[in-house]
Scaffold this active site. Sequence first.
Site, PDB file in Angstrom:
ATOM      1  N   HIS A   1      34.604  21.826  58.431  1.00 20.80           N
ATOM      2  CA  HIS A   1      35.916  21.755  59.086  1.00 20.80           C
ATOM      3  C   HIS A   1      36.481  20.336  59.043  1.00 20.80           C
ATOM      4  CE1 HIS A   1      35.450  25.860  60.326  1.00 20.80           C
ATOM      5  NE2 HIS A   1      34.234  25.566  60.782  1.00 20.80           N
TER       6      HIS A   1
ATOM      7  N   CYS B   1      27.910  -8.451  84.564  1.00 22.13           N
ATOM      8  CA  CYS B   1      27.728  -9.704  85.301  1.00 22.13           C
ATOM      9  C   CYS B   1      26.525  -9.651  86.250  1.00 22.13           C
ATOM     10  CB  CYS B   1      28.949  -9.992  86.139  1.00 22.13           C
ATOM     11  SG  CYS B   1      30.470  -9.987  85.214  1.00 22.13           S
TER      12      CYS B   1
ATOM     13  N   LYS C   1      24.221  -3.795  80.254  1.00 22.48           N
ATOM     14  CA  LYS C   1      23.253  -2.777  80.647  1.00 22.48           C
ATOM     15  C   LYS C   1      23.789  -1.863  81.741  1.00 22.48           C
ATOM     16  CE  LYS C   1      19.275  -0.754  80.653  1.00 22.48           C
ATOM     17  NZ  LYS C   1      19.103   0.193  79.541  1.00 22.48           N
TER      18      LYS C   1
ATOM     19  N   LYS D   1      22.665   5.248  69.376  1.00 22.68           N
ATOM     20  CA  LYS D   1      21.648   4.182  69.269  1.00 22.68           C
ATOM     21  C   LYS D   1      21.914   3.327  68.039  1.00 22.68           C
ATOM     22  CE  LYS D   1      20.394   4.159  72.434  1.00 22.68           C
ATOM     23  NZ  LYS D   1      20.497   4.997  73.589  1.00 22.68           N
TER      24      LYS D   1
ATOM     25  N   GLU E   1      23.000  11.227  70.401  1.00 23.59           N
ATOM     26  CA  GLU E   1      22.256  10.097  70.962  1.00 23.59           C
ATOM     27  C   GLU E   1      21.731   9.193  69.839  1.00 23.59           C
ATOM     28  OE1 GLU E   1      22.009   8.623  73.592  1.00 23.59           O
ATOM     29  OE2 GLU E   1      20.139   7.527  73.564  1.00 23.59           O
TER      30      GLU E   1
ATOM     31  N   ARG F   1      21.136  -7.586  81.263  1.00 23.33           N
ATOM     32  CA  ARG F   1      22.319  -6.798  81.604  1.00 23.33           C
ATOM     33  C   ARG F   1      23.488  -7.070  80.656  1.00 23.33           C
ATOM     34  NH1 ARG F   1      22.109  -5.214  87.247  1.00 23.33           N
ATOM     35  NH2 ARG F   1      24.362  -5.241  87.286  1.00 23.33           N
TER      36      ARG F   1
ATOM     37  N   GLU G   1      25.082   1.176  68.424  1.00 23.55           N
ATOM     38  CA  GLU G   1      24.936   0.140  69.454  1.00 23.55           C
ATOM     39  C   GLU G   1      24.197  -1.088  68.965  1.00 23.55           C
ATOM     40  OE1 GLU G   1      24.055   1.260  73.910  1.00 23.55           O
ATOM     41  OE2 GLU G   1      22.944   2.557  72.574  1.00 23.55           O
TER      42      GLU G   1
ATOM     43  N   TRP H   1      30.305 -11.415  82.193  1.00 21.92           N
ATOM     44  CA  TRP H   1      30.675 -10.554  81.075  1.00 21.92           C
ATOM     45  C   TRP H   1      32.186 -10.413  81.188  1.00 21.92           C
ATOM     46  CZ3 TRP H   1      32.725  -5.555  80.284  1.00 21.92           C
ATOM     47  CH2 TRP H   1      32.460  -4.982  79.029  1.00 21.92           C
TER      48      TRP H   1
ATOM     49  N   ASN I   1      31.142 -10.116  90.906  1.00 24.25           N
ATOM     50  CA  ASN I   1      31.020  -9.011  89.943  1.00 24.25           C
ATOM     51  C   ASN I   1      32.079  -7.983  90.294  1.00 24.25           C
ATOM     52  OD1 ASN I   1      28.772 -10.265  88.997  1.00 24.25           O
ATOM     53  ND2 ASN I   1      27.312  -8.681  89.647  1.00 24.25           N
ATOM     54  N   GLY I   2      32.681  -7.375  89.297  1.00 23.58           N
ATOM     55  CA  GLY I   2      33.700  -6.355  89.568  1.00 23.58           C
ATOM     56  C   GLY I   2      35.062  -6.829  89.097  1.00 23.58           C
TER      57      GLY I   2
END
Length: 609
Positions: A505, A2, A604, A486, A482, A27, A489, A74, A99-100
């Site tokens: 395994h 947010c 973000k 990527k 990583e 964001r 995402e 968000w 926000n929160g």
Amino acid sequence: MCGIVGAVAERNVVQILLEGLRRLEYRGYDSAGVALINNDDLSIVRRIGKVKELADAINDKNGKGTTGIAHTRWATHGGVTELNAHPHASQARFAVVHNGIIENHATLRTELKAKGYTFVSDTDTETIAHSIAAQMEISGDLLQSVLTAVKTFEGAYGTVVMDKQTPDKLVVARSGSPLVIGLGIGENFLASDQMALLPVTRRFIFLEEGDVAQITRDSVEIYDINGDQVEREIIESTVEHDAGDKGGYRHYMLKEIHEQPTVLRNAIKGRISQDGLQQGIFGEGADEVFKQTDYVKIIACGTSYHAGVTAKYWLEQYANVQCDVEIASEFRYRRSFVPQNALLVTISQSGETADTLAALKLAKQSGYMSSLSICNVDGSSLVRESALSFLTRAGAEIGVASTKAFTTQLAALLMLTLALGKHKEMPTETEQQIVEGLIGLPTKLEETLGLAIEIEDLAEEFSDKHHSLFLGRGEQYPIAMEGALKLKEISYIHAEAYASGELKHGPLALIDAEMPVIVVAPNNELLEKLKSNVEEVRARGGIMYVFADKDAHFESDETMRVVQVPHCNETIAPVVYTIPLQLLSYYVALIKGTDVDQPRNLAKSVTVE
Ligand code: F6R
């Protein structure tokens, strides 16, 4: 996540608010809204979707006001609907953005309903609006009402309130979610991120935990957690105003991938030279702390966690210091032991990640000798809460998928390896290898970015794939992790990373021609082991894409496509091999037509737990 923007001025603030929201779009959000006070009138406009939908809904009638607040949401509590979008109102008089998460919202809702307040949304935020309305009935003063109401909130909030009956005033409160006040001349602003306000000011006050502030056109009064009036430092921002431009690239992510040689140059500038690491670069007292450090605990989330895992290999192998790495959300909810002379290192691009921040606060109470934050944002909560800090200087990162923030974190961690190794008899030869690696890194990355065309072509082969496997060994294992993060995402292809020794395994069962296997293969001491793993995949009909050093002697054939990565010094290989994996995920996403810079469901800066 947010975003908040607010303004109190003599001019109409609607365009300032909309521009602020646009600058926070990176964001991640799903709906947007604005509330304005014009004379004594309160208007609220909210829309699902992009800020553009909101801007299109604004007209001469609902788009005027000298005081206003705006928000990108968000969703956490309540679905993505117009009614759940912020701002929320109470009594058609008070408007609130937040926000929160207010964790005790259910209890507050029941209490407020009993007092006669009617709820129209499913959000936790609406309880803030009604709580303040309820306090106003007692005190009649907005600031006092906010100071009292916030004491009843559990959880995290960065919130802004306005009252149409006192139209030249905003009251803001911060606990666990950042807020910054922007100072103008005869007008003042606020936002959850300074980026939003750079077109109107460069002078900022970063609110501290527990602060409540009253903002008018020409005054800012701040009260701390005890309700005492306090002065906070005014900071002149050095963030570039146009950091929000794509600079001719199609996406921020591509721009940020290509910026890596430049930001890496900045990251090492004045910190390292042919003579080695410069003195004092980790801040006052750091050397004393490093001298005593026998153990390093790294805490981070997501991509920053992958930087931490890479550093574990470096710290143990080169600096001779024991190191453990943990995901912040796990660390904060379990009992852990703190060895003697332990240094806590947090890694974060934003410096506002709720879990990392909470883990740091917890660790500070549990016996760590000192704390160091490796962070990209000066003045962020993590930097302020840590005893020592080291800025990565990546510049504003707008693409949700982290790229340049990661490689600058790796450079910072190599410098930390040198700083700690100095006290642990690091061999001069190793030190020299790291120093030379870092100095040559920007040029090496420029060379590696030359692979873009080849990788764009290779990405075509992924367009119809649903799953993929990334393999690496040693310090390339976190780089494989990583790479997988990527790809998933931004292209929404399921991607998993394995240390390739683990293949037999379990994961070998997955191998077939429909499951591309991406292999990271520099020429290091584990190369022969990796080659055996590659043969295991080949024997089961797997199709491989190998990013390899020329001296690793891989040859392309019908089961394997080899991309030759420029030869580099082993110490910097994890940074160099990150680049082709970033490019691969970018071009696959481009072919799939996903929203590269703002992938679905992601934000973000993750300021809620
Ligand atoms: C992935 C990504 C995230 C972040 C994570 C932590 O591309 O960006 O995984 O790395 O949310 O964020 P910071 O580094 O801001 O603490």
